[in-house]
Design a protein around this motif. Structure first.
Motif, PDB file in Angstrom:
ATOM      1  N   ASN A  62       0.857  -1.188   0.000  1.00 45.08           N
ATOM      2  CA  ASN A  62       0.000   0.000   0.000  1.00 45.08           C
ATOM      3  C   ASN A  62       0.891   1.236   0.000  1.00 45.08           C
ATOM      4  N   ALA A  63       1.489   1.518  -1.155  1.00 47.97           N
ATOM      5  CA  ALA A  63       2.471   2.603  -1.283  1.00 47.97           C
ATOM      6  C   ALA A  63       2.515   3.016  -2.754  1.00 47.97           C
ATOM      7  N   PRO A  64       3.020   4.224  -3.031  1.00 46.67           N
ATOM      8  CA  PRO A  64       3.071   4.659  -4.435  1.00 46.67           C
ATOM      9  C   PRO A  64       4.053   3.871  -5.282  1.00 46.67           C
ATOM     10  N   VAL A  65       5.128   3.352  -4.660  1.00 49.74           N
ATOM     11  CA  VAL A  65       6.108   2.541  -5.393  1.00 49.74           C
ATOM     12  C   VAL A  65       6.427   1.288  -4.583  1.00 49.74           C
ATOM     13  N   ALA A  66       7.036   0.293  -5.259  1.00 46.52           N
ATOM     14  CA  ALA A  66       7.252  -1.010  -4.622  1.00 46.52           C
ATOM     15  C   ALA A  66       8.382  -1.005  -3.600  1.00 46.52           C
ATOM     16  N   GLY A  67       9.351  -0.084  -3.742  1.00 44.74           N
ATOM     17  CA  GLY A  67      10.468  -0.055  -2.797  1.00 44.74           C
ATOM     18  C   GLY A  67      11.660   0.677  -3.372  1.00 44.74           C
ATOM     19  N   THR A  68      12.855   0.329  -2.874  1.00 48.45           N
ATOM     20  CA  THR A  68      14.115   0.888  -3.359  1.00 48.45           C
ATOM     21  C   THR A  68      14.968  -0.271  -3.881  1.00 48.45           C
ATOM     22  N   ILE A  69      16.079   0.045  -4.573  1.00 50.88           N
ATOM     23  CA  ILE A  69      16.917  -1.081  -5.021  1.00 50.88           C
ATOM     24  C   ILE A  69      17.449  -1.860  -3.814  1.00 50.88           C
ATOM     25  N   GLN A  70      17.700  -1.156  -2.711  1.00 49.83           N
ATOM     26  CA  GLN A  70      18.203  -1.844  -1.517  1.00 49.83           C
ATOM     27  C   GLN A  70      17.120  -2.738  -0.890  1.00 49.83           C
ATOM     28  N   SER A  71      15.881  -2.239  -0.815  1.00 50.25           N
ATOM     29  CA  SER A  71      14.823  -3.070  -0.211  1.00 50.25           C
ATOM     30  C   SER A  71      14.510  -4.273  -1.103  1.00 50.25           C
ATOM     31  N   HIS A  72      14.553  -4.078  -2.416  1.00 49.41           N
ATOM     32  CA  HIS A  72      14.334  -5.214  -3.327  1.00 49.41           C
ATOM     33  C   HIS A  72      15.470  -6.229  -3.205  1.00 49.41           C
ATOM     34  N   ALA A  73      16.705  -5.738  -3.068  1.00 52.24           N
ATOM     35  CA  ALA A  73      17.846  -6.653  -2.894  1.00 52.24           C
ATOM     36  C   ALA A  73      17.683  -7.458  -1.601  1.00 52.24           C
ATOM     37  N   ALA A  74      17.224  -6.814  -0.538  1.00 48.69           N
ATOM     38  CA  ALA A  74      17.005  -7.512   0.745  1.00 48.69           C
ATOM     39  C   ALA A  74      15.919  -8.579   0.590  1.00 48.69           C
ATOM     40  N   ASP A  75      14.863  -8.253  -0.167  1.00 44.97           N
ATOM     41  CA  ASP A  75      13.797  -9.237  -0.420  1.00 44.97           C
ATOM     42  C   ASP A  75      14.357 -10.459  -1.164  1.00 44.97           C
ATOM     43  N   VAL A  76      15.207 -10.198  -2.149  1.00 45.07           N
ATOM     44  CA  VAL A  76      15.817 -11.291  -2.924  1.00 45.07           C
ATOM     45  C   VAL A  76      16.680 -12.163  -2.002  1.00 45.07           C
ATOM     46  N   SER A  77      17.456 -11.527  -1.140  1.00 46.50           N
ATOM     47  CA  SER A  77      18.297 -12.270  -0.193  1.00 46.50           C
ATOM     48  C   SER A  77      17.443 -13.164   0.707  1.00 46.50           C
ATOM     49  N   ASN A  78      16.306 -12.646   1.156  1.00 51.39           N
ATOM     50  CA  ASN A  78      15.417 -13.447   2.015  1.00 51.39           C
ATOM     51  C   ASN A  78      14.922 -14.691   1.279  1.00 51.39           C
ATOM     52  N   VAL A  79      14.559 -14.521  -0.003  1.00 55.68           N
ATOM     53  CA  VAL A  79      14.096 -15.668  -0.795  1.00 55.68           C
ATOM     54  C   VAL A  79      15.236 -16.677  -0.960  1.00 55.68           C
ATOM     55  N   ILE A  80      16.449 -16.182  -1.207  1.00 60.10           N
ATOM     56  CA  ILE A  80      17.590 -17.087  -1.368  1.00 60.10           C
ATOM     57  C   ILE A  80      17.824 -17.877  -0.079  1.00 60.10           C
ATOM     58  N   ARG A  81      17.737 -17.214   1.060  1.00 56.37           N
ATOM     59  CA  ARG A  81      17.955 -17.907   2.339  1.00 56.37           C
ATOM     60  C   ARG A  81      16.833 -18.913   2.627  1.00 56.37           C
ATOM     61  N   GLN A  82      15.587 -18.493   2.385  1.00 61.12           N
ATOM     62  CA  GLN A  82      14.445 -19.314   2.812  1.00 61.12           C
ATOM     63  C   GLN A  82      14.070 -20.400   1.800  1.00 61.12           C
ATOM     64  N   LEU A  83      14.211 -20.090   0.507  1.00 61.88           N
ATOM     65  CA  LEU A  83      13.703 -20.996  -0.525  1.00 61.88           C
ATOM     66  C   LEU A  83      14.820 -21.738  -1.257  1.00 61.88           C
ATOM     67  N   VAL A  84      15.926 -21.033  -1.515  1.00 60.72           N
ATOM     68  CA  VAL A  84      16.999 -21.615  -2.334  1.00 60.72           C
ATOM     69  C   VAL A  84      17.949 -22.428  -1.457  1.00 60.72           C
ATOM     70  N   GLY A  85      18.392 -21.836  -0.359  1.00 64.51           N
ATOM     71  CA  GLY A  85      19.117 -22.595   0.655  1.00 64.51           C
ATOM     72  C   GLY A  85      20.604 -22.792   0.435  1.00 64.51           C
ATOM     73  N   ARG A  86      21.138 -22.363  -0.701  1.00 67.38           N
ATOM     74  CA  ARG A  86      22.591 -22.413  -0.920  1.00 67.38           C
ATOM     75  C   ARG A  86      22.962 -21.320  -1.913  1.00 67.38           C
ATOM     76  N   PRO A  87      24.237 -20.938  -1.994  1.00 71.69           N
ATOM     77  CA  PRO A  87      24.620 -19.789  -2.820  1.00 71.69           C
ATOM     78  C   PRO A  87      24.345 -20.018  -4.305  1.00 71.69           C
ATOM     79  N   PRO A  88      23.557 -19.145  -4.926  1.00 73.24           N
ATOM     80  CA  PRO A  88      23.228 -19.297  -6.336  1.00 73.24           C
ATOM     81  C   PRO A  88      24.062 -18.368  -7.222  1.00 73.24           C
ATOM     82  N   VAL A  89      23.870 -18.530  -8.522  1.00 79.95           N
ATOM     83  CA  VAL A  89      24.230 -17.475  -9.473  1.00 79.95           C
ATOM     84  C   VAL A  89      22.992 -16.593  -9.597  1.00 79.95           C
ATOM     85  N   LEU A  90      23.167 -15.287  -9.370  1.00 88.11           N
ATOM     86  CA  LEU A  90      22.051 -14.345  -9.401  1.00 88.11           C
ATOM     87  C   LEU A  90      22.076 -13.588 -10.728  1.00 88.11           C
ATOM     88  N   VAL A  91      20.994 -13.695 -11.490  1.00 87.91           N
ATOM     89  CA  VAL A  91      20.916 -13.120 -12.832  1.00 87.91           C
ATOM     90  C   VAL A  91      19.862 -12.011 -12.836  1.00 87.91           C
TER      91      VAL A  91
END
Length: 286
Positions: A62-91
């Motif tokens: 509920n905001a005018p924009v989805a976030g910042t590049i830093q907040s999106h990067a943090a979201d990606v890191s959370n998915v990598i930790r919770q769903l991926v579970g090991r170091p990936p290649v990030l594309v």
């Protein structure tokens, strides 16, 4: 979870790192799931494509924009930790590439030193910046196009800034695809593009004020800078700037448009990426 992720599991043996894909503006996880993920999973890679907040099937804040590049990067890191579970290649593609650059600036050296929330982000085996917005943002790109290719500049501004790619098939093709891609395919992708973005990824003015991104740490994994010769969104100079920032040589795909993962040369693009990653030690040599 706030973020929707498409997963194609290859039940990969541990020596192959997972591949995690981040889309750019007006796209979502579907752009990787269409061609690259089935192909790469058949080669043995576990593949994950994330829709950034407010895009695709992810939650809309509920905001005018989805976030910042830093907040999106943090979201990606959370998915990598919770769903991926090991170091990936990030594309990352286009503005997704800028999110990957923000991620690299705060990447952890190993799994133990990364944080559940926030920085440092989960470690990576490698990174690929595909047709990526450069570290300084897209302002200079836009100015260059206005100077050197004014008619194209007007077209791309109408298409992207005014979102006319959603109503004009020719503008959609001119922005993202090659003249050779069959019209039925352009129409199919146009419908997906039109519905992908619920709110903007970020506020461009505050984004540009926050740039350039910070330099990555000395232990940063190998970073591939992948450009496309016929890209009208990110020009050759933008690709070179990104490569210089990461102290590497760019790899430029001949006769390819912006959406390298969807257009006719998609398989060649994926193979070039794998070859570079293998040569630079991010994945085992095939």
């Amino acid at each position: 979870a706030d973020l929707d992720a498409k997963v194609v599991s290859a039940n990969a043996e541990q020596q192959l790192p997972p591949l995690v894909f981040i889309h750019g503006s007006y796209h979502a996880a579907w752009c990787w799931d269409d061609k690259w993920m089935p192909y790469l999973s058949a080669l043995g890679f576990d593949c994950f494509a994330i829709s950034i907040l407010g895009q695709g099937g992810s939650n809309v804040p509920n905001a005018p924009v989805a976030g910042t590049i830093q907040s999106h990067a943090a979201d990606v890191s959370n998915v990598i930790r919770q769903l991926v579970g090991r170091p990936p290649v990030l594309v990352g593609h286009s503005f997704g590439g800028l999110i990957v650059q923000a991620y690299l600036a705060d990447v952890a050296k190993d799994w133990e030193s990364s944080k559940d929330e926030g920085t440092p982000f989960a470690p990576l085996t490698g990174a690929v910046l595909a047709c990526s917005v450069p570290p300084t943002g897209n302002m200079e790109l836009v100015k260059r196009y206005m100077r050197t290719r004014p008619i194209l500049s007007v077209k791309i501004t109408l298409s992207l800034a005014a979102k006319m790619f959603g109503s004009s098939l020719s503008l959609c093709r001119d922005s993202f695809f090659s003249p050779q891609l069959p019209e039925a395919e352009v129409k199919r992708y146009q419908a997906l593009l039109r519905d992908s973005s619920k709110i903007p990824l970020f506020d461009l003015r505050s984004l540009n004020a926050s740039l350039p991104v910070a330099k990555p740490p000395a232990f940063c994994p190998p970073v591939m800078v992948l450009g496309a010769a016929d890209d009208v969104v990110v020009d050759d100079q933008g690709v070179r700037e990104t490569a210089e920032f990461f102290n590497t040589l760019p790899v430029v795909l001949p006769s390819m448009p912006h959406d390298i993962m969807l257009d006719l040369g998609w398989k060649d693009a994926a193979d070039v990426m794998l070859q570079w990653l293998a040569t630079h030690g991010a994945i085992p040599k095939q």
